[in-house]
Design a protein around this motif. Sequence first.
Motif, short mmCIF file in Angstrom:
data_model
loop_
_atom_site.label_atom_id
_atom_site.label_comp_id
_atom_site.label_asym_id
_atom_site.label_seq_id
_atom_site.Cartn_x
_atom_site.Cartn_y
_atom_site.Cartn_z
N TRP A 79 -4.28 7.53 -2.16
CA TRP A 79 -4.06 6.31 -1.37
C TRP A 79 -4.26 5.13 -2.30
O TRP A 79 -5.31 5.00 -2.95
CB TRP A 79 -5.01 6.24 -0.19
N SER A 80 -3.27 4.27 -2.37
CA SER A 80 -3.32 3.12 -3.26
C SER A 80 -3.33 1.84 -2.44
O SER A 80 -2.28 1.27 -2.11
CB SER A 80 -2.10 3.12 -4.20
N SER A 105 -6.60 3.24 -6.81
CA SER A 105 -6.26 4.37 -5.96
C SER A 105 -7.52 5.15 -5.61
O SER A 105 -8.47 5.24 -6.41
CB SER A 105 -5.27 5.31 -6.65
N LYS A 139 0.84 -1.19 0.00
CA LYS A 139 0.00 0.00 0.00
C LYS A 139 0.88 1.25 0.00
O LYS A 139 1.99 1.24 0.53
CB LYS A 139 -0.91 0.00 1.23
N SER A 140 0.38 2.32 -0.59
CA SER A 140 1.12 3.58 -0.61
C SER A 140 0.16 4.72 -0.38
O SER A 140 -1.02 4.64 -0.71
CB SER A 140 1.85 3.76 -1.94
N LEU A 141 0.68 5.81 0.19
CA LEU A 141 -0.13 6.98 0.48
C LEU A 141 0.67 8.23 0.18
O LEU A 141 1.84 8.34 0.57
CB LEU A 141 -0.60 6.98 1.95
#
Length: 584
Positions: A116-117, A127, A96-98
């Motif tokens: 946010w992904s 996303s 996850k990425s933000l």
Amino acid sequence: MRNLGKHIANIAISLLGVCSGLSAQDLNPTVEVSRQYRGAMIDIDKPSVPMAVPDSVMRFNLEFDYSVFDSPFRGSYEFRPFLMDMDLAPGTSGEKSLYLRAGLGYTLHPELDFVWSPFDGKRFRMSVYAMHRSYIGKYRQLGVNSSDDGLFAEISPVSGRFSGHDMLSEAGIDGSYDWDKGIFAFNAGYYGTALKDTLVKRGYDGFDLSLGIASKDRADAHFAYRAGVHYRYAEDKADYSFQPSKVCMTGHDLDLDLSLGGSFPSGHSVAADLDFDLSSYGALYSSTAGSIALTPRYLYRKGRWNLDLGVKVAFLLRNNAEGIMPKMNTSKGQVVYPDAGITFTAIRKHLDLYLAVGGGPDINSYSSLLSANRHITPLYNIVLDAPLLDNTVERVSAAFGLKGNIASRLRYDLSAGYRNFANAPLETVVIDGLTSSAGLSYGAMQMFFTRLDYGWKSQDVDISGRFQYQGTDIAEKNRGMFAPAAFTGFIDFRYNWRQRIFLGIDCGFSTARKGSVLFADTKAVIPEVSVPGYADLGATVSYAFSRKCTFWLHGGNLLDMTVQRTPLYCESGIYYTVGLTLNL
């Protein structure tokens, strides 16, 4: 209305059948599921601090300026969500990425970017995104001021200021799924603006749904396809100081794009593109406008040559209800337009020469006009007894250019050409009693242009920019309309010290725009009126605490100039914004 929809559907199905046997292997597999409004009002200044997501959502400023091969009316408020990268790059680890970038300062220019992904794998990516840009504060009161000798006038500050705001918000979900032979992408989102000035308080709410699918460009494939559809429902509600009740305008926009192609030995290919646009309006106006275009192509790619030779056949559709005055979307177009491009690689990986010829119509949907300039109102053109919405018709456009790089550091793209419009939207200023208001009119135009896009990138220094000249014959042909500025451009310089401290300077500039002003009641003209030029200077300082956290400070319009990107509207002056960026 139902019968019109059935007829349009039958036409679309018939054309799909005609072009189903055509195509090209080298079709671009990019899936664009965002709404790409036709037009051209390109912004001349870029953000000085790049984001980890596409920068198309970062622009808040408007700029009336024509690009080379777009239809002539678009601005930085077009709907472009944080669409996933569609170049089919290898997937990430799936973690996850933000991304969060937020800022606030004085005068109020609040900024927010959020991505946010929760899913970012090799096959499926998704996303959640949000973006906000706004200005809240004082505007300089502008009016038409005559020179001492009375020979010319300019739109410049007069006594006083007024309070107002101008807000843009976007939010939604987008994503993609790709497999060995293709890719599917989707987007569902909200697009809204809010505006308040001395004449109107208004809010625009749009809800979007987009789907797209495309094949991948593979060596063993002999058939390629790309298809995308976008739908928007929107309401524009406004309270005017001179109206007893609220004005409402509703709209349905439907865009369909399809490309089919097939390749043959020795670099030969054939393809067909189908583009269908339909906009239907209710409440204040009851009308429908649409366009359908079929473009068969022959493509050849071998050695240093890349040929794309096509002819566009386009039809414009309209259905104005009885009693709607003035009639809208009346410009008919010419049915057949050129659509071709030739590229020759003079020095491999360093220099390409290209020639492009184009043209075509556009229905200028209400949503696309508002994306360029939210100060345009449905009531303005009633005063002028002129259509609010009319079709752009570009008879022909041609450009020759060269692009490439030197030592893989200096990038350049230099072009020059000609455009001929039978009908195009142009900004107008009208005086009605003691009130001056900006709006939109349509007229014929010829344009000669040259444009240079440039950039330099090294380990510590990054420079990018654009310089553009445009000469038109608007002054000789049209009354009450403003030509684009003769010279526009921007430069963006960034320096980083050990990837810790970043310093940036950016400047967007424009020379004066020439035109004339109309009196609403008599249709008399004040000739030789100009919107003064400007240089919008900005500076940025940022400090990276780590790869995940950065503090930044940006100052804008540091020369405190009267920057009129839209006639009669200018923010109060110098501003500073402080913010924090998190990339987790």
